[in-house]
Design an enzyme around this catalytic site. Structure first.
Site, mmCIF file in Angstrom:
data_model
loop_
_atom_site.group_PDB
_atom_site.id
_atom_site.type_symbol
_atom_site.label_atom_id
_atom_site.label_comp_id
_atom_site.label_asym_id
_atom_site.label_seq_id
_atom_site.Cartn_x
_atom_site.Cartn_y
_atom_site.Cartn_z
ATOM 1 N N ASP A 95 0.713 -1.288 -0.268
ATOM 2 C CA ASP A 95 -0.192 -0.064 -0.061
ATOM 3 C C ASP A 95 0.784 1.385 -0.209
ATOM 4 O OD1 ASP A 95 1.222 -0.445 2.562
ATOM 5 O OD2 ASP A 95 -0.847 -0.429 3.744
ATOM 6 N N HIS A 96 2.111 1.329 0.654
ATOM 7 C CA HIS A 96 2.641 2.342 0.849
ATOM 8 C C HIS A 96 3.249 2.805 -0.499
ATOM 9 C CE1 HIS A 96 1.745 2.063 5.020
ATOM 10 N NE2 HIS A 96 2.305 3.196 5.433
ATOM 11 N N ASP A 160 3.182 -1.109 11.552
ATOM 12 C CA ASP A 160 2.674 0.422 11.234
ATOM 13 C C ASP A 160 1.981 0.851 12.608
ATOM 14 O OD1 ASP A 160 2.051 1.866 8.522
ATOM 15 O OD2 ASP A 160 0.648 2.266 10.138
ATOM 16 N N ARG A 448 -2.119 12.094 10.184
ATOM 17 C CA ARG A 448 -0.907 12.969 10.663
ATOM 18 C C ARG A 448 -0.810 14.301 9.717
ATOM 19 N NH1 ARG A 448 2.575 7.686 11.714
ATOM 20 N NH2 ARG A 448 1.604 7.468 14.090
ATOM 21 N N SER A 641 5.813 7.316 13.229
ATOM 22 C CA SER A 641 5.584 6.083 12.751
ATOM 23 C C SER A 641 6.404 4.907 13.239
ATOM 24 C CB SER A 641 6.331 6.199 11.317
ATOM 25 O OG SER A 641 6.899 5.117 10.848
ATOM 26 N N ARG A 643 8.372 2.861 11.839
ATOM 27 C CA ARG A 643 9.517 2.542 10.944
ATOM 28 C C ARG A 643 10.731 2.264 11.726
ATOM 29 N NH1 ARG A 643 8.946 8.508 8.210
ATOM 30 N NH2 ARG A 643 6.876 7.718 8.079
HETATM 31 C C1 MIC Z 1 2.899 6.427 8.780
HETATM 32 O O1 MIC Z 1 1.517 6.750 8.693
HETATM 33 O O2 MIC Z 1 3.550 7.509 9.109
HETATM 34 C C2 MIC Z 1 3.348 5.191 8.117
HETATM 35 C C3 MIC Z 1 3.963 5.501 6.900
HETATM 36 O O3 MIC Z 1 2.288 4.639 7.742
HETATM 37 C C4 MIC Z 1 4.201 4.499 9.085
HETATM 38 C C5 MIC Z 1 4.934 3.393 8.718
HETATM 39 C C6 MIC Z 1 6.250 3.565 7.656
HETATM 40 O O4 MIC Z 1 6.784 4.580 8.150
HETATM 41 O O5 MIC Z 1 6.402 2.822 6.918
HETATM 42 C C7 MIC Z 1 3.482 4.182 10.639
HETATM 43 O O6 MIC Z 1 2.651 4.880 10.730
HETATM 44 O O7 MIC Z 1 4.026 3.452 11.157
HETATM 45 FE FE1 SF4 Z 2 -0.929 4.842 5.057
HETATM 46 FE FE2 SF4 Z 2 0.149 5.304 7.676
HETATM 47 FE FE3 SF4 Z 2 -1.217 6.812 6.143
HETATM 48 FE FE4 SF4 Z 2 -2.462 4.965 7.034
HETATM 49 S S1 SF4 Z 2 -1.419 6.753 8.069
HETATM 50 S S2 SF4 Z 2 -2.677 5.838 4.934
HETATM 51 S S3 SF4 Z 2 -0.930 3.397 7.016
HETATM 52 S S4 SF4 Z 2 0.677 6.236 5.448
#
Ligand code: MIC
Ligand code: SF4
Length: 757
Positions: A95-96, A160, A448, A641, A643
């Site tokens: 998805d990302h 995630d 976010r 995140s 990550r």
């Molecule tokens: C996000 O919403 O910040 C992400 C991208 O989904 C991250 C995961 C990532 O950095 O791959 C998260 O929420 O953990």
């Molecule tokens: Fe994707 Fe993270 Fe955004 Fe949800 S919050 S849509 S998991 S990047």
């Protein structure tokens, strides 16, 4: 490994017996969170009562979910653990990595070719280790998990931070780093500090323009981005029961923005309706038969102040829509105060784009309610003043929205429909029609809004609101528009008011498809290809173990000032493509952080040359000379995140210690797991003692023990020295991770000694 359905049935068949045991042990009324935690203790852990907020406990989650941007590192680590298959049902969701540019079908085609190598790696790894694989375009991890895998009373971990979404279906769903996923897939216990529990009673009923999103926008404002740390947010009350299951999921999703471990709602009729609509009638029936184990005890909800560590109450009938932002999800402004706040803070009033969807708000209910506003606007001769875009959370929802005419409605509004993927929410937005770095406002229903996150532009003021409010603001083109009180001029020059939104909790004719498609392999000899010259994938080399010596003479790499989220530490957007290549992604280390000495981003002094250079360049210069370094930061360091790149990159670059005022939960665990020493200032004011050009000694590490203080000497450039004390939250087994060089090194060692085979 058992199938999902079997696993759920086995789980429920044992639940009543477990519940009896827990009750006889704890001898008190129980919250739902406790019921779920205690029914998921790792088998070998003796059952005893744990101290919330203090004891580290090992759990055994029912399943693991991973998304493509974090799964790469998780699976690269899992490959090193030497296992035949995943010990519990697990899934990977692509998805990302899809870039939003020209609409769903074009963008998916592009993603399939540009990410081919990564998708092939993920697919073959999933086949080899018997892990479910969801192709790009199938949907965003959290919506897919909610629609297919979540079940009341269960426990899931996901790589995630928004994994808690499944709390909307009564599950404890917790965001973790990849190394934690490896523990569970390797059949080991998964460790968590037993959380504290915040009870949140919802009374009344949503009405008019408010929606479930406003509940969590308000709570995020109340708790701030760190107020939920170490807590589960448990919702209850008649207001909670009046919400749809997907509305509950939205609230749980964004609980991550408060730093909460996760959020959860007790089992109720909305969950029966959702399970039934998504083809899981049997689960709904079994769960209905054991409702008392799937919600908190009534005594707890009658006297919440006695049983929760903290207690809040929100009356949904009085709730107003909120708009949160810019730059942080906890700057919460009720819509009636927006005019005043926008002027006071000089926020750009014109909205350049409105975006709805994402993993947070892309339910059938969200889409049908947003579409009702669009239909009303069209019927009143209004057209949107801002660009308006949608990224659906799952293929299921997209198909339903197409079938039921909502997508046509959005198209009449010239809306762009992006792929069922994260897209703009994580900076995968090839934004057009706006000058580079132009000051502008966008409003979206994502979760976010950190600086630069959505489009890489630090001057984009990004605000979070419900899909309904985003739609109304995009029609008006103004951040200060309040659909409850303000009118708009239509193409006939008349002043008209938008009607309150209306929609459907679930599609009247059901979801249509009982079982969703994911490919799952038979564990075996599937070949996993990692090209040694690939720019996207790189096999991992185990980190060195601790040499048993104190850490001396380490230069300061950067003293970060203010907010330092995982987006500042390891940016997403264009960098997402290197998530499977530790060396390449390390070139983004701390490039978003502010250097406290010159207030500049990505410009720090190299102590070897005196030159000002980007952070990764200085880190690499130290690394080339075999010099270890130290990073210093402020509060809630690493918020956001899950990550683990944000922890693996410093480890790879030779950063031995991260010393901050406080950590966000997942990031702190990630650092510990990767063998970086995660320390906090015992006296937060000591942050001010750290000077440019300092060299650090961390002494007395032989005595590193739970609860011990660690002495750090700051050797200043002028020859003076200052000694400070630092604290940590390591327990005995986590200290072993540090000694071994990483938690994974320990799994590999134990695997070789065949203890965990
Ligand atoms: C996000 O919403 O910040 C992400 C991208 O989904 C991250 C995961 C990532 O950095 O791959 C998260 O929420 O953990
Ligand atoms: Fe994707 Fe993270 Fe955004 Fe949800 S919050 S849509 S998991 S990047």
């Amino acid at each position: 490994m058992v199938s999902d359905v079997e696993m759920t049935k086995i789980f429920y068949s044992k639940l009543s017996k477990k519940a009896l045991l827990i009750r006889s042990l704890l001898k008190k009324p129980l919250t739902l969170s406790e019921k779920i935690l205690y029914s998921h203790l790792y088998q070998s852990t003796p059952i005893s009562s744990f101290v919330r907020g203090t004891d580290y406990v090992e759990f055994t989650p029912n399943r693991v979910a991973m998304q493509d941007a974090t799964a790469q590192m998780a699976l690269l680590q899992f490959m090193m653990a030497g296992k035949q298959e995943s010990a519990v049902p697990a899934s990977v969701h692509c998805d990302h990595l899809v870039i939003a540019r020209s609409g769903a079908s074009e963008d998916l085609k592009t993603a399939l070719s540009t990410n081919l190598e990564v998708y092939n790696f993920l697919r073959s790894t999933c086949i080899k280790y018997n892990i479910g694989f969801w192709e790009p375009g199938e949907g965003i991890i959290h919506q897919t998990v909610l629609e297919n895998y979540a079940f009341p009373g269960g426990m899931i971990i996901g790589t995630d931070s928004h994994t808690p979404t499944a709390g909307g279906l009564g599950m404890l769903a917790i965001g973790v780093g990849g190394a934690d996923a490896v523990d569970v897939m390797a059949g080991m216990g998964w460790e968590l500090k037993f959380p504290k529990i915040t009870g949140i009673k919802l009374t009344g009923k949503l009405n008019g323009w408010t929606s479930a999103k406003d509940v969590i926008l308000k709570i995020t404002g109340m708790l701030t981005v760190k107020g939920g740390t170490g807590h589960i947010l448990e919702y209850f009350g008649e207001g909670a029961e009046s919400l749809s299951c997907t509305g509950k999921a939205t609230i749980c999703n964004m609980g991550a923005e408060t730093g909460a471990t996760c959020s959860v709602f007790g089992f109720d009729d909305s969950m029966v309706r959702y399970l039934t609509a998504t083809g899981r009638k049997e689960t709904a029936e079994i769960a209905s038969g054991m409702k008392k184990h799937l919600t908190g005890d009534s005594e707890v909800y009658l006297h919440p102040e006695k049983y929760f560590d903290r207690y809040l109450e929100i009356n949904l009938s009085e709730l107003e829509p909120f708009i949160n932002g810019p730059f942080s999800p906890d700057i919460a402004t009720p819509i009636s105060k927006m005019k005043e706040e926008a002027v006071k803070n000089n926020w750009p009033e014109v909205i350049s784009a409105g975006l709805i969807g994402s993993c947070t708000n892309s339910s059938y209910e969200d889409i049908s309610r947003a579409a009702s506003i669009v239909r009303d606007a069209i019927s009143q001769n209004l057209s949107p003043k801002s660009e308006f875009m949608l990224n659906p959370g799952s293929k299921e929802i997209l198909l339903l929205a197409e079938r039921d005419g909502y997508i046509d409605t959005f198209r009449q509004f010239n809306s762009e429909i992006f792929a069922n993927a994260c897209g703009p929410c994580i900076g995968q937005w090839d934004r057009k029609g706006i000058e580079k770095n132009a000051v502008n406002s966008v409003v979206h229903s994502f979760n976010r809004n950190f600086a630069s996150r959505i489009d890489g532009n630090p001057n984009t003021h990004s605000f979070v609101a419900s899909p309904e409010i985003v739609t109304a603001l995009a029609i008006s083109g103004k951040l200060t528009f309040n659909p409850i009180t303000d009118s708009l001029k239509n193409s006939q020059g008349e002043q008209v008011m938008l009607k309150e939104p209306s929609g459907f909790e679930l599609p009247v004719t059901g979801f249509g498809r009982a079982v969703r498609k994911n490919s799952k392999g038979v564990p075996g000899d599937e070949k996993i290809v990692i090209d040694p010259v690939s720019e996207r994938l790189q096999s991992l080399i185990p980190f060195d173990k601790w040499d048993g010596q104190d850490l001396l003479d380490m230069p300061l790499l950067i003293k970060a000032k203010g907010k330092c989220t995982t987006d500042h530490i390891s940016m997403a957007g264009p960098w997402l493509k290197y998530r499977g290549h530790l060396e390449n992604i390390s070139n983004n280390y701390m490039i978003g952080a502010v250097n406290s000495f010159n207030e500049e981003v990505n410009n720090i002094q190299n102590q070897l040359t005196g030159q000002f250079e980007p952070v990764p360049a200085v880190a690499k210069a130290y690394m080339a000379k075999g010099i270890s370094s130290v990073v210093v930061g402020e509060e809630n360091f690493g918020e956001g995140s899950s990550r683990e790149h944000a922890a693996m990159e410093p480890r790879y670059l030779g950063v031995k210690v991260i010393l901050v005022k406080s950590f966000a939960r997942i990031h702190e665990t990630n650092l510990k797991k990767q063998g970086v020493l995660a320390l906090t200032f015992t006296d937060k004011d000591d942050y001010n003692k750290v000077r440019d050009h300092d060299k650090f000694d961390v002494v007395g590490l032989m005595g590193f023990a739970p609860g011990s203080q660690i002495r750090v000497v700051l050797n200043h450039k002028d020859g003076t020295r200052e000694e400070i004390f630092t604290s940590h939250s390591y327990n005995l087994s986590q200290i072993e991770w540090f000694r071994a060089g990483s938690a994974l090194n320990l799994i590999r060692k134990l695997g070789k000694e065949s203890k965990y085979k």
